[in-house]
Design an enzyme around this catalytic site. Structure first.
Site, PDB file in Angstrom:
ATOM      1  N   ASP A  38    -133.429 -37.413  18.849  1.00  0.00           N
ATOM      2  CA  ASP A  38    -132.418 -37.300  19.911  1.00  0.00           C
ATOM      3  C   ASP A  38    -131.646 -38.601  20.014  1.00  0.00           C
ATOM      4  OD1 ASP A  38    -134.781 -38.600  20.909  1.00  0.00           O
ATOM      5  OD2 ASP A  38    -133.892 -38.513  22.908  1.00  0.00           O
ATOM      6  N   HIS A  74    -136.874 -33.129  12.510  1.00  0.00           N
ATOM      7  CA  HIS A  74    -136.148 -32.845  13.753  1.00  0.00           C
ATOM      8  C   HIS A  74    -135.367 -34.103  14.075  1.00  0.00           C
ATOM      9  CE1 HIS A  74    -135.540 -30.847  17.673  1.00  0.00           C
ATOM     10  NE2 HIS A  74    -135.538 -32.071  18.149  1.00  0.00           N
ATOM     11  N   ASP A 106    -142.926 -28.431   8.100  1.00  0.00           N
ATOM     12  CA  ASP A 106    -141.729 -29.187   7.683  1.00  0.00           C
ATOM     13  C   ASP A 106    -140.519 -28.338   8.051  1.00  0.00           C
ATOM     14  OD1 ASP A 106    -140.308 -30.486   4.544  1.00  0.00           O
ATOM     15  OD2 ASP A 106    -139.825 -30.808   6.676  1.00  0.00           O
ATOM     16  N   GLU A 139    -140.581 -34.417  14.255  1.00  0.00           N
ATOM     17  CA  GLU A 139    -139.507 -35.321  14.658  1.00  0.00           C
ATOM     18  C   GLU A 139    -139.784 -36.693  14.041  1.00  0.00           C
ATOM     19  OE1 GLU A 139    -138.650 -35.171  18.842  1.00  0.00           O
ATOM     20  OE2 GLU A 139    -136.771 -36.229  18.540  1.00  0.00           O
TER      21      GLU A 139
HETATM   22  O1  G3I Z   1    -153.442 -38.052  24.820  1.00  0.00           O
HETATM   23  C1  G3I Z   1    -153.537 -36.638  25.041  1.00  0.00           C
HETATM   24  C2  G3I Z   1    -154.825 -36.105  24.449  1.00  0.00           C
HETATM   25  O2  G3I Z   1    -155.938 -36.626  25.183  1.00  0.00           O
HETATM   26  C3  G3I Z   1    -154.833 -34.589  24.495  1.00  0.00           C
HETATM   27  O3  G3I Z   1    -155.985 -34.099  23.839  1.00  0.00           O
HETATM   28  C4  G3I Z   1    -153.570 -34.074  23.800  1.00  0.00           C
HETATM   29  C5  G3I Z   1    -153.485 -32.562  23.839  1.00  0.00           C
HETATM   30  O4  G3I Z   1    -152.407 -32.223  22.932  1.00  0.00           O
HETATM   31  O5  G3I Z   1    -152.398 -34.579  24.470  1.00  0.00           O
HETATM   32  C6  G3I Z   1    -152.343 -35.998  24.357  1.00  0.00           C
HETATM   33  O6  G3I Z   1    -151.180 -36.466  25.029  1.00  0.00           O
HETATM   34  C7  G3I Z   1    -149.983 -36.098  24.365  1.00  0.00           C
HETATM   35  C8  G3I Z   1    -149.226 -37.370  24.032  1.00  0.00           C
HETATM   36  O7  G3I Z   1    -147.900 -37.083  23.540  1.00  0.00           O
HETATM   37  C9  G3I Z   1    -149.989 -38.143  22.956  1.00  0.00           C
HETATM   38  O8  G3I Z   1    -149.270 -39.328  22.652  1.00  0.00           O
HETATM   39  C10 G3I Z   1    -149.196 -35.209  25.303  1.00  0.00           C
HETATM   40  O9  G3I Z   1    -149.833 -33.951  25.381  1.00  0.00           O
HETATM   41  C11 G3I Z   1    -147.784 -34.997  24.758  1.00  0.00           C
HETATM   42  O10 G3I Z   1    -146.984 -34.321  25.695  1.00  0.00           O
HETATM   43  C12 G3I Z   1    -147.118 -36.341  24.476  1.00  0.00           C
HETATM   44  O11 G3I Z   1    -145.915 -36.059  23.844  1.00  0.00           O
HETATM   45  C13 G3I Z   1    -144.886 -37.045  23.932  1.00  0.00           C
HETATM   46  C14 G3I Z   1    -143.585 -36.232  23.856  1.00  0.00           C
HETATM   47  O12 G3I Z   1    -142.470 -37.131  23.842  1.00  0.00           O
HETATM   48  C15 G3I Z   1    -143.424 -35.268  25.023  1.00  0.00           C
HETATM   49  O13 G3I Z   1    -143.432 -35.967  26.185  1.00  0.00           O
HETATM   50  C16 G3I Z   1    -144.982 -38.000  22.739  1.00  0.00           C
HETATM   51  O14 G3I Z   1    -146.094 -38.868  22.888  1.00  0.00           O
HETATM   52  C17 G3I Z   1    -143.721 -38.821  22.631  1.00  0.00           C
HETATM   53  O15 G3I Z   1    -143.735 -39.538  21.400  1.00  0.00           O
HETATM   54  C18 G3I Z   1    -142.485 -37.918  22.650  1.00  0.00           C
HETATM   55  O16 G3I Z   1    -141.394 -38.772  22.687  1.00  0.00           O
HETATM   56  C19 G3I Z   1    -140.145 -38.115  22.475  1.00  0.00           C
HETATM   57  C20 G3I Z   1    -139.224 -38.596  23.599  1.00  0.00           C
HETATM   58  O17 G3I Z   1    -139.689 -38.094  24.832  1.00  0.00           O
HETATM   59  C21 G3I Z   1    -137.787 -38.176  23.356  1.00  0.00           C
HETATM   60  N1  G3I Z   1    -137.353 -38.635  22.034  1.00  0.00           N
HETATM   61  C22 G3I Z   1    -138.183 -38.044  20.967  1.00  0.00           C
HETATM   62  C23 G3I Z   1    -139.595 -38.564  21.122  1.00  0.00           C
HETATM   63  C24 G3I Z   1    -140.479 -38.125  19.971  1.00  0.00           C
HETATM   64  O18 G3I Z   1    -140.714 -36.738  19.992  1.00  0.00           O
HETATM   65  O1  9MR Z   2    -134.572 -32.719  20.467  1.00  0.00           O
HETATM   66  C1  9MR Z   2    -135.495 -32.934  21.521  1.00  0.00           C
HETATM   67  C2  9MR Z   2    -136.592 -33.894  21.051  1.00  0.00           C
HETATM   68  O2  9MR Z   2    -136.040 -35.185  20.837  1.00  0.00           O
HETATM   69  C3  9MR Z   2    -137.700 -33.990  22.086  1.00  0.00           C
HETATM   70  O3  9MR Z   2    -138.785 -34.717  21.567  1.00  0.00           O
HETATM   71  C4  9MR Z   2    -138.189 -32.568  22.438  1.00  0.00           C
HETATM   72  C5  9MR Z   2    -139.271 -32.584  23.500  1.00  0.00           C
HETATM   73  O4  9MR Z   2    -138.823 -33.230  24.601  1.00  0.00           O
HETATM   74  O5  9MR Z   2    -137.117 -31.766  22.906  1.00  0.00           O
HETATM   75  C6  9MR Z   2    -136.121 -31.609  21.895  1.00  0.00           C
HETATM   76  O6  9MR Z   2    -135.054 -30.841  22.449  1.00  0.00           O
HETATM   77  C7  9MR Z   2    -135.296 -29.429  22.466  1.00  0.00           C
HETATM   78  C8  9MR Z   2    -135.632 -29.018  23.883  1.00  0.00           C
HETATM   79  O7  9MR Z   2    -136.837 -29.634  24.284  1.00  0.00           O
HETATM   80  C9  9MR Z   2    -135.747 -27.502  23.927  1.00  0.00           C
HETATM   81  N1  9MR Z   2    -134.492 -26.892  23.466  1.00  0.00           N
HETATM   82  C10 9MR Z   2    -134.194 -27.258  22.094  1.00  0.00           C
HETATM   83  C11 9MR Z   2    -134.021 -28.747  21.995  1.00  0.00           C
HETATM   84  C12 9MR Z   2    -133.691 -29.182  20.575  1.00  0.00           C
HETATM   85  O8  9MR Z   2    -134.743 -28.820  19.724  1.00  0.00           O
END
Ligand code: G3I
Ligand code: 9MR
Ligand code: ZN
Length: 603
Positions: A190, A531, A576, A585
C-alpha cells in the site's frame, strides 16, 4: 525500400526472430522442463566455506544418492548419499538432506537426483550474496514516496513520476490545514507511511551499517545520492528518516502515520489522488507514545551513524530524539487505534514501554561520551530501572518485530560496551555500560541463540521457525531470527550462530517446501505475484525486484488463504497470488530484517 531488398530484409528478420524464439525456448525448456520443486536449494547459492545442504522430497520413492553438476558442461563436481527422510510437521513433508558442504570449487551448479530430477541453478562463490544485498536495498529505493523513482538500466520500465506531493492534517491529528510531509517509503504493498513500522525498519538498516559497515561502505546501490560521500545504505535510510522527522510536532510528540483514509485501488502511486493525511489518536495529546519513542530510538542511532558524514543532520537527529523522549516522559503510554473514518493499516500496540526502553538505550548510547557528554541520566536511569523486566523477551518468539522492540534496547546497551572506551566502574554517575548488566544481557542473548541454533540444525528444513511463527509476515520472522543470531554472534562469535542465521537466508531464497525464492527477480524460480500496487498496476511482466514476500501465514486473514484446503500445516498456508495480502504482501520491516541478514552474510 525495393521489393527484393524488402523481401530479403523480411527473411533476415524472420530468421533472426526464429533464432531468438529458439534460444528463449531452449533456455526456458532447459530450466522449466527439468528443474523440479522437489529439490530445494538456495537459488542464489552458498559461500565456499559454508555448510551446503539442499533438501529433497520424493513422495513414494526413496532416492539414495545425488550429484552436484556444473552447468558449464554437466560434469559431476560432487557426489553424495542422501540422508534418510525426516517428517516435517510444519509442512507435512518427508524431507531428505543432500549435504555437499565438501564442494568448495567456485562455479555454477545444479543438483541431480536420479529418479527425482534436477534443481534450479545456484552459485558457489565468496561474494555470492552481494547482488542479493543490492537488490534488497533497491527494493527500498523502489518504495520511495514523494519523488520520481527509476530503477535504471538494469530494470528498464520500473519507474514512476513523483507521488503523494500533497498532504493535510486529518482532524484526529489535532491540527488542520495542509501539510505535505513529502518523502518516506511506502510501507508495503500500500502507499501508506507509518512511523511505528518505520522505526524497526529504519533502525534495523542503521544497525546493519553499525555492525557491518566495513563490508557495506563501498557497495553502490545506483540511487540518486550514490557518490555523494555517504555510504549508500545510509543515503537510502535517510530518505525515510527525513520523513519520520517531519512527523514530529513542535511539542516533540510524533503522529502515528500519514495515509489516505482508506487503501487506494491497485493503481500506480502517481495516480493515487487520495490525499495523504496525518493521522493522530483523535484526542489530546493526539500523538502516540509508541511512534514518538520509535522516532527517539531511530533518531538517536542516526545521531551516531551520520555524524562522520553530516554532523548537522546528526545534531538535528539528536535534538529530535531528545525532544521526543521528553514528550514520552509526560505522555508515557498514549496508545493509537484507527480513529473513525480511517481504515488503513494501524500498527497498534497495547504497551509502549518497550519502545521507551529502546529509545532510552539508544539515547544513552549516543550521548554517553560517544557524541557529546551530556546529561544522559534520564535515559540511563529509565533503562537501568526497567531493563530487567524485558530480559525474558530475548527468548520470546520472535525477539523483535514492529510491536516488540525491547530486545533492540537490550542489545544496543550490551553492544555499547567498549564503545565509550571504558566500562563504567562502580560509580553510577560515570559513563559507560555497567559490566554486570552487559554480562546479564549478553549471556541471556547467547543462551537464546544457542537454543535457536540447535533447533534450527535439527529442523527437517533447517529453518528457525516453529509452528506458531507462521503468522502474517512469517518470512520477516525468519529474517528476524537471523538478526537475533547475528547479534549474538557479535557478542560471542560462534559458527553455529552464523550457520543458523544463513539457514534462514537459504529458506527465504528457495530452500523451502515451495522451492520458491521469496525475493522478487532473485533466483531462477522466484515468487511473481506480490500484493504490491506498483507491481500489479504497471506494464512490466515481472514484479518490482528485490522485494521479500510476507510468507506462509496460518492466520489466513484474506480470502485467498481462507479458500485454501482446510487442515493445511502452517508452513503450507501460502499463495503466490496478488490478492493474498496476508501471505504475499511485501513490507519494509520484513525487507529490513532481510537486508540485515544479507549484510551479515557478506564475506
Ligand atoms: O502474534 C499473534 C499470534 O500469537 C497468533 O497466534 C496469531 C494468529 O494468527 O496472530 C499473531 O498476531 C498477528 C500479527 O500480525 C503477527 O505479527 C495478528 O493476528 C495479525 O493481524 C497481524 O497482522 C498485521 C497486519 O498488518 C494486520 O494488522 C501484520 O503484523 C502487519 O505486518 C501488517 O502490516 C500491514 C500494514 O497494516 C499496512 N501496510 C501493509 C502491511 C503489511 O501487510
Ligand atoms: O492493500 C492492503 C494491504 O496493504 C493491507 O495489508 C491489507 C490488510 O490491511 O489490506 C489491503 O487492502 C485490501 C483491503 O483490506 C480489503 N479490500 C481489498 C484491499 C486491497 O487488497
Ligand atoms: Zn507515494
Amino acid at each position: 525500400m525495393r521489393l527484393s531488398q524488402a523481401f530479403h530484409t523480411r527473411h533476415v528478420l524472420s530468421f533472426a526472430f526464429l533464432i531468438f524464439l529458439f534460444s528463449v525456448g531452449i533456455r526456458q525448456l532447459a530450466v522449466s522442463q527439468t528443474a523440479t520443486i522437489n529439490i530445494k536449494v538456495d537459488q542464489v547459492g552458498y559461500s565456499p566455506g559454508a555448510p551446503k545442504i539442499a533438501f529433497i522430497t520424493a513422495p513414494g520413492s526413496s532416492p539414495q544418492s545425488f550429484s552436484i553438476k556444473r552447468t558449464s558442461d554437466n560434469g559431476v563436481a560432487f557426489q553424495g548419499k542422501l540422508s534418510s527422510a525426516a517428517h516435517d510437521s510444519n509442512t507435512g513433508d518427508d524431507v531428505q538432506a543432500a549435504d555437499f558442504s565438501g564442494l568448495r570449487e567456485l562455479g555454477r551448479y545444479y543438483i541431480d537426483v536420479p529418479g527425482v530430477g534436477r534443481s534450479w541453478n545456484f552459485d558457489v562463490n565468496p561474494n555470492v550474496y552481494a547482488r542479493a544485498y543490492q537488490l534488497a536495498m533497491l527494493g527500498f529505493y523502489g518504495q520511495r514516496c514523494g519523488t520520481a523513482v527509476d530503477l535504471g538500466p538494469d530494470f528498464p520500465g520500473y519507474k514512476h513520476p513523483a507521488c503523494h506531493l500533497k498532504g493535510e492534517f486529518h482532524p484526529s491529528s489535532g491540527k488542520s490545514g495542509e501539510r505535505d510531509n513529502i518523502g518516506g517509503w511506502h510501507d508495503a504493498g500500500d502507499y501508506g507511511r507509518y512511523v511505528v513500522n518505520s522505526g524497526i525498519s529504519t533502525g534495523s538498516l542503521l544497525w546493519a551499517w553499525e555492525l557491518y559497515g566495513s563490508k557495506l561502505k563501498d557497495i553502490k546501490l545506483h540511487i540518486p545520492e550514490s557518490g555523494n560521500g555517504t555510504p549508500d545504505i545510509l543515503n537510502e535510510a535517510r530518505w525515510n528518516l527525513e520523513w519520520m522527522l517531519k512527523m514530529q510536532d513542535d511539542d516533540g510528540g510524533v503522529w502515528q502515520k500519514q495515509t489516505s483514509t482508506k487503501f487506494s485501488e491497485f493503481i500506480m502511486p502517481q495516480d493515487d489522488k487520495l490525499l495523504s493525511k496525518i493521522v493522530g489518536t483523535g484526542s489530546a495529546p493526539y500523538k502516540s507514545t509508541c511512534a514518538t519513542a520509535d522516532l527517539a530510538a531511530v533518531a538517536a542511532i542516526a545521531a551516531r551513524v551520520y555524524k562522520p558524514y553530516d554532523w548537522k543532520f546528526a545534531s538535528r537527529n539528536l535534538e529530535a530524539a531528545r525532544k521526543a523522549w521528553q514528550w514520552t516522559e509526560k505522555n508515557s503510554n498514549v496508545l493509537f487505534k484507527n480513529p473513525p473514518g480511517i481504515s488503513t493499516g494501524e500498527y497498534g500496540d497495547d504497551n509502549c514501554k518497550d519502545e521507551r526502553l529502546w529509545a532510552a538505550a539508544e539515547l544513552w548510547r549516543t550521548s554517553d561520551g560517544i557524541l557529546i557528554a551530556s546529561n544522559n541520566a534520564p535515559y540511563r536511569n529509565f533503562f537501568l530501572e526497567n531493563y530487567r523486566e524485558f530480559l525474558p523477551k530475548i527468548d520470546s518468539v520472535p525477539a523483535e518485530g514492529w510491536r516488540e522492540v525491547a530486545a533492540m534496547g537490550l542489545w544496543s546497551y550490551a553492544l555499547s560496551e567498549g564503545e565509550t572506551g571504558k566500562t563504567r566502574p562502580s560509580d553510577p554517575l560515570a559513563s559507560g555500560a555497567d559490566p554486570a548488566i552487559v554480562k546479564e544481557i549478553r549471556e541471556s542473548s547467547i543462551a537464546a541463540a544457542k537454543r535457536i541454533a540447535q533447533r534450527t540444525e535439527s529442523d527437517p528444513y533447517r529453518v528457525s521457525l516453529v509452528a506458531k511463527d507462521y503468522v502474517w509476515g512469517s518470512n520477516g520472522v525468519a529474517a528476524s531470527y537471523g538478526l537475533q543470531l547475528l547479534v549474538a554472534n557479535a557478542f560471542s562469535p560462534d559458527p553455529a550462530f552464523v550457520n543458523a542465521a544463513e539457514d534462514n537466508l537459504h529458506y527465504l531464497l528457495g530452500r523451502n517446501t515451495f522451492s520458491l525464492s521469496w525475493v522478487t527477480q532473485l533466483g531462477e524460480h522466484p515468487f511473481r505475484h506480490p500484493h504490491h500496487r506498483p507491481s500489479g498496476a504497471d506494464k512490466n511482466e515481472e514484479p518490482w525486484p528485490g522485494l521479500l514476500s510476507g510468507g506462509p501465514n496460518a492466520g489466513r486473514q484474506d480470502a485467498i488463504l481462507t479458500a485454501l484446503p482446510k487442515g493445511l500445516p502452517p508452513a503450507k498456508v501460502y499463495a503466490d497470488d496478488q490478492g493474498s495480502y496476508a501471505s504475499n504482501e511485501i513490507a519494509i520491516n520484513w525487507q529490513a530484517a532481510l537486508v540485515f541478514l544479507l549484510a551479515g552474510s557478506l564475506q
